[in-house]
Motif scaffolding. Structure first.
Motif, PDB file in Angstrom:
ATOM      1  N   MET A 584      31.971  51.664  28.795  1.00 25.74           N
ATOM      2  CA  MET A 584      30.774  50.828  28.874  1.00 25.74           C
ATOM      3  C   MET A 584      30.570  50.282  30.285  1.00 25.74           C
ATOM      4  O   MET A 584      29.439  50.122  30.750  1.00 25.74           O
ATOM      5  N   VAL A 585      31.672  49.996  30.996  1.00 32.26           N
ATOM      6  CA  VAL A 585      31.552  49.564  32.394  1.00 32.26           C
ATOM      7  C   VAL A 585      30.901  50.654  33.229  1.00 32.26           C
ATOM      8  O   VAL A 585      30.008  50.394  34.050  1.00 32.26           O
ATOM      9  N   ALA A 586      31.327  51.904  33.007  1.00 29.99           N
ATOM     10  CA  ALA A 586      30.742  53.020  33.753  1.00 29.99           C
ATOM     11  C   ALA A 586      29.248  53.159  33.450  1.00 29.99           C
ATOM     12  O   ALA A 586      28.440  53.445  34.349  1.00 29.99           O
ATOM     13  N   ILE A 587      28.884  52.932  32.190  1.00 29.76           N
ATOM     14  CA  ILE A 587      27.471  53.017  31.820  1.00 29.76           C
ATOM     15  C   ILE A 587      26.656  51.930  32.509  1.00 29.76           C
ATOM     16  O   ILE A 587      25.558  52.175  33.028  1.00 29.76           O
ATOM     17  N   ILE A 588      27.182  50.715  32.517  1.00 35.65           N
ATOM     18  CA  ILE A 588      26.477  49.610  33.170  1.00 35.65           C
ATOM     19  C   ILE A 588      26.290  49.898  34.660  1.00 35.65           C
ATOM     20  O   ILE A 588      25.222  49.658  35.238  1.00 35.65           O
ATOM     21  N   LEU A 589      27.352  50.416  35.314  1.00 34.56           N
ATOM     22  CA  LEU A 589      27.241  50.746  36.735  1.00 34.56           C
ATOM     23  C   LEU A 589      26.149  51.787  36.964  1.00 34.56           C
ATOM     24  O   LEU A 589      25.379  51.707  37.941  1.00 34.56           O
ATOM     25  N   ASP A 590      26.081  52.739  36.069  1.00 35.36           N
ATOM     26  CA  ASP A 590      25.072  53.796  36.218  1.00 35.36           C
ATOM     27  C   ASP A 590      23.664  53.252  35.985  1.00 35.36           C
ATOM     28  O   ASP A 590      22.720  53.596  36.721  1.00 35.36           O
ATOM     29  N   VAL A 591      23.525  52.383  34.969  1.00 32.23           N
ATOM     30  CA  VAL A 591      22.207  51.784  34.685  1.00 32.23           C
ATOM     31  C   VAL A 591      21.745  50.966  35.890  1.00 32.23           C
ATOM     32  O   VAL A 591      20.577  51.026  36.300  1.00 32.23           O
ATOM     33  N   ALA A 592      22.639  50.195  36.482  1.00 26.63           N
ATOM     34  CA  ALA A 592      22.281  49.385  37.645  1.00 26.63           C
ATOM     35  C   ALA A 592      21.923  50.258  38.839  1.00 26.63           C
ATOM     36  O   ALA A 592      20.984  49.965  39.602  1.00 26.63           O
ATOM     37  N   LEU A 626      33.283  37.504  32.213  1.00 21.14           N
ATOM     38  CA  LEU A 626      34.341  38.024  33.067  1.00 21.14           C
ATOM     39  C   LEU A 626      33.908  38.141  34.518  1.00 21.14           C
ATOM     40  O   LEU A 626      34.737  38.400  35.393  1.00 21.14           O
ATOM     41  N   GLY A 627      32.607  37.967  34.774  1.00 17.29           N
ATOM     42  CA  GLY A 627      32.127  38.030  36.149  1.00 17.29           C
ATOM     43  C   GLY A 627      31.783  39.425  36.634  1.00 17.29           C
ATOM     44  O   GLY A 627      31.448  39.603  37.812  1.00 17.29           O
ATOM     45  N   LEU A 628      31.857  40.421  35.758  1.00 18.09           N
ATOM     46  CA  LEU A 628      31.464  41.781  36.174  1.00 18.09           C
ATOM     47  C   LEU A 628      29.970  41.863  36.441  1.00 18.09           C
ATOM     48  O   LEU A 628      29.517  42.544  37.367  1.00 18.09           O
ATOM     49  N   THR A 629      29.202  41.155  35.616  1.00 18.27           N
ATOM     50  CA  THR A 629      27.749  41.119  35.792  1.00 18.27           C
ATOM     51  C   THR A 629      27.308  39.704  36.100  1.00 18.27           C
ATOM     52  O   THR A 629      27.913  38.735  35.643  1.00 18.27           O
ATOM     53  N   LEU A 630      26.246  39.599  36.897  1.00 19.83           N
ATOM     54  CA  LEU A 630      25.647  38.322  37.266  1.00 19.83           C
ATOM     55  C   LEU A 630      24.264  38.261  36.658  1.00 19.83           C
ATOM     56  O   LEU A 630      23.453  39.183  36.839  1.00 19.83           O
ATOM     57  N   ARG A 631      23.978  37.174  35.945  1.00 20.67           N
ATOM     58  CA  ARG A 631      22.723  37.089  35.180  1.00 20.67           C
ATOM     59  C   ARG A 631      21.743  36.131  35.829  1.00 20.67           C
ATOM     60  O   ARG A 631      22.134  35.079  36.339  1.00 20.67           O
ATOM     61  N   ARG A 632      20.482  36.499  35.820  1.00 21.66           N
ATOM     62  CA  ARG A 632      19.385  35.642  36.248  1.00 21.66           C
ATOM     63  C   ARG A 632      18.231  35.823  35.262  1.00 21.66           C
ATOM     64  O   ARG A 632      17.511  36.823  35.332  1.00 21.66           O
ATOM     65  N   GLY A 633      18.127  34.874  34.310  1.00 20.01           N
ATOM     66  CA  GLY A 633      17.123  35.005  33.252  1.00 20.01           C
ATOM     67  C   GLY A 633      17.471  36.174  32.359  1.00 20.01           C
ATOM     68  O   GLY A 633      18.575  36.254  31.804  1.00 20.01           O
ATOM     69  N   ASN A 639      28.373  42.570  39.976  1.00 19.46           N
ATOM     70  CA  ASN A 639      29.114  41.802  40.969  1.00 19.46           C
ATOM     71  C   ASN A 639      30.077  42.766  41.655  1.00 19.46           C
ATOM     72  O   ASN A 639      31.049  43.219  41.040  1.00 19.46           O
ATOM     73  N   PRO A 640      29.815  43.137  42.932  1.00 17.96           N
ATOM     74  CA  PRO A 640      30.632  44.173  43.583  1.00 17.96           C
ATOM     75  C   PRO A 640      32.100  43.791  43.705  1.00 17.96           C
ATOM     76  O   PRO A 640      32.959  44.661  43.875  1.00 17.96           O
ATOM     77  N   HIS A 641      32.397  42.501  43.612  1.00 19.77           N
ATOM     78  CA  HIS A 641      33.786  42.047  43.772  1.00 19.77           C
ATOM     79  C   HIS A 641      34.608  42.223  42.496  1.00 19.77           C
ATOM     80  O   HIS A 641      35.830  42.032  42.534  1.00 19.77           O
ATOM     81  N   ARG A 642      33.941  42.567  41.389  1.00 18.43           N
ATOM     82  CA  ARG A 642      34.668  42.686  40.114  1.00 18.43           C
ATOM     83  C   ARG A 642      34.541  44.063  39.484  1.00 18.43           C
ATOM     84  O   ARG A 642      34.861  44.237  38.311  1.00 18.43           O
ATOM     85  N   VAL A 643      34.083  45.043  40.244  1.00 10.98           N
ATOM     86  CA  VAL A 643      33.842  46.366  39.651  1.00 10.98           C
ATOM     87  C   VAL A 643      35.137  47.048  39.215  1.00 10.98           C
ATOM     88  O   VAL A 643      35.118  47.949  38.360  1.00 10.98           O
ATOM     89  N   ASP A 644      36.268  46.630  39.785  1.00 13.30           N
ATOM     90  CA  ASP A 644      37.539  47.255  39.413  1.00 13.30           C
ATOM     91  C   ASP A 644      38.278  46.470  38.340  1.00 13.30           C
ATOM     92  O   ASP A 644      39.472  46.639  38.137  1.00 13.30           O
ATOM     93  N   LEU A 645      37.551  45.612  37.631  1.00 15.69           N
ATOM     94  CA  LEU A 645      38.167  44.720  36.649  1.00 15.69           C
ATOM     95  C   LEU A 645      38.939  45.483  35.583  1.00 15.69           C
ATOM     96  O   LEU A 645      40.009  45.054  35.147  1.00 15.69           O
ATOM     97  N   PHE A 646      38.418  46.614  35.157  1.00 12.98           N
ATOM     98  CA  PHE A 646      39.084  47.389  34.110  1.00 12.98           C
ATOM     99  C   PHE A 646      39.597  48.723  34.658  1.00 12.98           C
ATOM    100  O   PHE A 646      39.735  49.699  33.925  1.00 12.98           O
ATOM    101  N   GLY A 647      39.873  48.739  35.972  1.00 11.82           N
ATOM    102  CA  GLY A 647      40.419  49.964  36.563  1.00 11.82           C
ATOM    103  C   GLY A 647      41.831  50.208  36.090  1.00 11.82           C
ATOM    104  O   GLY A 647      42.545  49.324  35.632  1.00 11.82           O
ATOM    105  N   ASP A 648      42.301  51.442  36.208  1.00 12.46           N
ATOM    106  CA  ASP A 648      43.664  51.794  35.797  1.00 12.46           C
ATOM    107  C   ASP A 648      44.681  51.270  36.806  1.00 12.46           C
ATOM    108  O   ASP A 648      44.399  51.139  37.968  1.00 12.46           O
TER     109      ASP A 648
END
Length: 648
Positions: A584-592, A626-633, A639-648
């Motif tokens: 799902m993280v990979a999907i979110i990155l692709d959608v963004a 978790l800070g992976l995504t930043l919300r505005r409305g 959040n580029p600083h947390r993209v490796d949150l679920f990395g191996d």
């Protein structure tokens, strides 16, 4: 050097000081009219050695002993006055007892009114004086015959005092400033002035001081030291200080107050002390005995609690003093006790502990603490306070509880500036956790106990990641304060001996393990977290109904898999496999990435995982937390600083 007179009323103390200095210590009209000293008198003179000697002329009348005590606390030596015609009198003996209890060890006995006595009478009185001095700290004091009328012996006495001043060691001024107030008054055009003795440290112009015990701040804007204008006053000098500040008035400052370096302000109304009871007392001193306490110029009512049973006349023992009013004191300060009617002196001693407990005050541990507190020198006392009892376990199954000392409070109560333990190299066998001091052996045992308790906890609870920090703190010996315990854990984690996991503590190699029953249950659940329905897996209730198992068991087991990193609880009772979370993280990155400006909507993500709006928003809320995504409305971005949150 500060010299204090002592002796019976009308034995010529004030006349002698006048003959030595040329200054009349009686400053009140009533004193001059009655020919007796009522208040403290002060005189200063250069006796020939180049220094300025200060004289404190005290009252000799029985009913003015409290005033005498106000002047006796800060003196370096005593000038004990005995009239040749009268000899030793009741107030002479009481003054002598007070000087002895205060630990005064240097004195000259002036045999005054020598012109009124012949050789035989003089010899007789000298013999009385020797008998009275025997067994006291002043037993070797010289006796010198003088007459303020004829001048006999005055020059010799002045020379003897000058020699004493030359031999006197300067008081240590390295401690923090302490000043005992014995007078407060107003000078027109100057303002509020206090006089007294600098007990420790030094004070300079424009220094900030605290008036204790009331806690009133003041600034020093003028100094007279030893009756001369000065830029500073130092330990051992009598000074007059001109004070300024809000609320700093003559009425606000009282005899007995102390001016302190602000760091020392910590008044107390309960003190453990060493007390010597005079042999003249009619009976032993029992619990809750009422008396009047005098320390420097301070006076208050007190109740006395002997800590080792009733204290016999002539005996010395440990007591707790419960004061009617708080006092600004220092460990090692001396005190005098008189009866409640202030008609006789009972005894005296010195303060050992300014923060004693109100309960369990006579336990062996407390008595051992007070015995260690008797030791002179902060390094030696600190080493003794935290030392393990001699003889190890002393025949007991367990070691006694280790003693810990708050180093800043320990130094403050001794009037010393703050130092870390590393700046006190003479402390043998002592270790520190921040500012908490304990013996090196106790720290070793604490570390061993920590590891042993964690090992036992893991063996008994293999399915838990660790033990809660507070539960662990309460189970260890010694029980550390919370701040010190957190520091201790941080140091142990930094050394690799333990691992911190949020609010839990574990051994570094510990991993949560599922029981065979839990593994069998998860093997049935795991396949349903994958496959086509992986973006909308069943909830805890669904598995409980399907397997006919209590929801609580399913929830407990799934939370263990979360701790193992096998699953993630996206929402309440809704667990996703960890590999699905990564997908799902990979999907979110692709959608963004496919959006024009990096911002995307929940429907865009929902359409990719096809799991419905509610579940899609729960997933995105999870990544928001978790800070992976930043919300505005309704929009989100990565959040580029947390993209490796679920990395191996």
């Amino acid at each position: 050097m500060i010299v204090g007179t002592a002796g019976h009323i009308d034995h010529g103390k004030t006349a002698l000081v006048r003959a030595l200095t040329g200054v009349d210590g009686d400053r009140l009209a009533e004193e001059k009219a009655r020919g007796i000293t009522i208040e403290l008198g002060f005189a200063y003179a250069d006796l020939g050695g180049g220094g300025i000697t200060g004289f404190v002329d005290v009252p000799g009348h029985e009913r003015l002993i409290h005033t005498m005590l106000a002047g006796a606390g800060g003196i370096d030596m005593a000038l004990l006055v005995v009239a040749a015609d009268d000899g030793i009198m009741p107030q002479t003996r009481e003054h002598l007892a007070i000087l002895d209890l205060l630990g005064i060890r240097r004195a000259i006995v002036a045999l005054t009114k020598a012109d009124l006595a012949g050789p035989e009478r003089r010899a007789e009185v000298v013999e009385e004086i020797r008998d009275a001095l025997a067994g006291t700290n002043l037993g070797d004091a010289p006796v010198m015959a003088v007459s303020s009328v004829t001048g006999e012996g005055i020059d010799d006495l002045r020379a003897a005092l000058a020699a004493c001043e030359a031999e006197a060691a300067a008081r240590d001024a390295s401690g923090l400033f302490r000043f005992a107030v014995d007078r407060s008054f107003v000078l027109q055009g100057v303002g509020t002035v206090v006089t007294g003795t600098v007990l420790a440290g030094r004070v300079g112009l424009d220094d900030s001081v605290m008036i204790s015990p009331m806690g009133l701040s003041a600034r020093v804007r003028g100094i007279h030291a030893q009756n001369r204008k000065a830029a500073e006053g130092v330990a051992g000098q009598r000074c007059a200080l001109n004070l300024a500040g809000d609320g700093v008035t003559k009425e606000a400052i009282h005899r007995g107050d102390l001016l302190l370096a602000p760091a020392l302000h910590a008044p107390t109304a309960r003190i453990d002390a060493e007390l010597t009871l005079l042999a003249s007392e009619p009976k032993p001193l029992g619990i809750w005995f009422p008396a009047r306490l005098y320390s420097h110029a301070f006076e208050t009512g007190v109740r006395i609690v002997p800590l080792q049973g009733p204290l016999s006349p002539g005996g010395r023992g440990l007591v707790q003093l419960v004061l009617e009013h708080p006092v600004a004191a220092t460990v090692g300060d001396t005190f005098i006790l008189r009866d409640t009617s202030a008609s006789r002196t009972i005894g005296g001693g010195r303060f050992l502990d300014l923060r004693p407990p109100a309960r369990k005050r006579s336990t062996p541990e407390r008595l051992a603490w007070l015995e260690a507190s008797r030791i002179e020198g902060p390094e030696a006392a600190l080493s003794a306070l935290v030392a393990d009892p001699a003889g190890g376990m002393d025949g007991r199954d367990e070691m006694p509880a280790a003693v810990t000392v708050d180093l800043p409070a320990f130094l403050r109560d001794r009037g010393l500036p703050y130092r870390s333990l590393s700046q006190m190299p003479a402390c043998i066998g002592v270790a520190a956790i921040g500012d908490l001091v304990l013996s090196s052996s106790a720290l070793d045992r604490l570390r061993a106990d920590l590891l042993a308790q964690l090992q036992t906890f893991h063996e008994e609870n293999p399915d838990l990641s660790g033990i809660g920090r507070e539960k662990l703190r309460l189970s260890l010996t010694p029980r550390l304060p919370k701040d010190s315990f957190l520091r201790f854990l941080g140091e142990e984690a930094g050394a690799g001996r333990v691992a911190l996991d949020g609010a839990f503590v574990r051994l570094p190699g510990h991993m949560v393990k599922l029981s065979p029953e839990d593994e069998a249950l998860f093997s049935r659940i795991h396949p349903q977290l994958l496959g086509e329905g992986r973006f909308r897996p069943p909830r805890v209730r669904d598995f409980a109904n399907a397997f006919e198992i209590d929801e609580r068991e399913i929830r407990r087991m799934m939370r263990l898999t979360q701790k193992l990193g096998w699953t993630d609880q996206i929402a309440h009772d809704h667990f996703f496999a960890r590999e699905v979370t990564r997908e799902m993280v990979a999907i979110i990155l692709d959608v963004a990435e496919q959006s024009e400006d990096g911002w995307f909507t929940a429907p865009a993500f929902r359409d990719r995982v096809q799991n419905g709006r509610k579940v899609a928003i729960e997933i995105l809320d999870f990544f928001d937390r978790l800070g992976l995504t930043l919300r505005r409305g309704d929009l989100r971005r990565i959040n580029p600083h947390r993209v490796d949150l679920f990395g191996d």
